[in-house]
Design an enzyme around this catalytic site. Sequence first.
Site, PDB file in Angstrom:
ATOM      1  CE1 TYR A 128      -4.707   4.952   2.521  1.00  0.00           C
ATOM      2  CE2 TYR A 128      -3.523   6.938   3.471  1.00  0.00           C
ATOM      3  CZ  TYR A 128      -4.239   5.428   3.660  1.00  0.00           C
ATOM      4  OH  TYR A 128      -3.921   4.998   4.859  1.00  0.00           O
ATOM      5  NE  ARG A 174      -2.235   1.505   3.653  1.00  0.00           N
ATOM      6  CZ  ARG A 174      -2.818   1.764   4.792  1.00  0.00           C
ATOM      7  NH1 ARG A 174      -3.988   1.609   4.884  1.00  0.00           N
ATOM      8  NH2 ARG A 174      -1.863   1.933   6.068  1.00  0.00           N
ATOM      9  CG  PHE A 213       3.451   4.984   3.185  1.00  0.00           C
ATOM     10  CD1 PHE A 213       4.712   5.041   2.253  1.00  0.00           C
ATOM     11  CD2 PHE A 213       2.521   5.878   3.032  1.00  0.00           C
ATOM     12  CE1 PHE A 213       4.624   6.649   1.642  1.00  0.00           C
ATOM     13  CE2 PHE A 213       2.436   7.046   2.260  1.00  0.00           C
ATOM     14  CZ  PHE A 213       3.787   7.340   1.649  1.00  0.00           C
ATOM     15  CG  ASP A 214      -1.056   5.096   6.145  1.00  0.00           C
ATOM     16  OD1 ASP A 214      -0.238   4.277   5.292  1.00  0.00           O
ATOM     17  OD2 ASP A 214      -2.078   5.545   6.171  1.00  0.00           O
ATOM     18  CB  THR A 215       3.083   4.937  11.219  1.00  0.00           C
ATOM     19  OG1 THR A 215       1.880   3.944  11.523  1.00  0.00           O
ATOM     20  CG2 THR A 215       3.756   5.183  12.694  1.00  0.00           C
TER      21      THR A 215
END
Length: 424
Positions: free
Chosen positions: A122, A104, A214-216
């Site tokens: 997103y 992702r 990735f988000d974190t």
Amino acid sequence: MRTVRRSALIDRPIPEPSALPRRAPLPAHHPDPVLDVVVPVYNEESGLEPCVRRLHAHLCETFPYAFRITIADNASTDGTPRIAARLAAELPGTDWIRLDEKGRGRALYTAWSRSRAPVLAYLDVDLSTDLAALLPLVAPLISGHSDIAIGTRLARGSRVVRGPKREIISRCYNGLLRSTLAVGFSDAQCGFKAVRRDVAERLLPLVKDREWFFDTELLVIAERAGLRIHEVPVDWVDDPDSRVHILSTALADLRGMARLGRALACGRLPLTALRRSGGDLDGQLPPGLARQLVRFAAVGAASTLCYLLLYTVLRPATGAQAANALALLASAIANTAANRRLTFGVRGRGGALRHHLKGLAAFLVGLSLTSGSLAVLHHSAPGAGRRIELVTLIAANLAATLLRFLLLRAWVFPARRTTGPSAP
């Protein structure tokens, strides 16, 4: 459609530290798409079409600017690419890209890197998050108020429907982030985020993970650099068909936390490249050591006067040790609150309980020093008067104050430390 090969995903070189321009609102009449919403998918042939059609209809009805929907196919092996191509052909403002690797984070990195829309977002294909939150999510970025916006399921006002297992895992994960990396945002994992493109261009080269972390990683780096993160409470319903492998994802997240923690501790991230210029105080890093020391000293002087006054008032009724403990506890709580706001520039209630608990731990160190000093004084000079007691306590408090400052700066408020540019 564009197929993105592995060579296209090689990390960009880290940019030289130069200030971001001051945030500004987007013009009311923007000729190109203002928002690019990425929908990362992997083998979603059954859920892709209803998701994209519903998202497209919602944006047409509620979003006042031109938009684009980008379907990012993570090397699907079912009918997802065929459906994505058909949707891109049928729905105006819809595009799709195909990656030859899963992940992702890889999909978001690729789609956001190639987009020219000023606001990038997103959402997950299962549409667990109610789309009514989409406009409130991106509005602060369009107006120039914030740099990043995230949906949160853990804030007051959120309405969440999910099983106890995922609820416990989510809260433990975010609690672990707060205790280890000292983050202030409430929900790192909600698949509903947006970022201004000028910020993404600086952040993406610094984010190494291409999977679920990735988000974190993106949020932690942004917060450490002093960027403004806006949180939107969301209505969220758990997808029972979620394909996230909890154990392997949890282990990967722990490895990501350790890697990111080391990079931050060693100063390997050029966070000054994310500063805001032009007097935007919110985007600047907190005051340096010298200014922090001056402010800490002022707060400390006031706290010491408060402590001595309380000790003097309580001493006749409670005895020396009890008066010392009570006076030190009260002044320590007030001291932590004042230093949180004035010395280290932490605003809002986020993380306040954690800060006070750590502040109380630092208080215990001070209590040990001062109580130990009193004990030594009473043992070596049993007849010492009140004046000698006060002098001893002042000297012990000076030592405790220095140690307390070091603990506050390095442990209680690490997210507010100034980090200079450094080679990665």
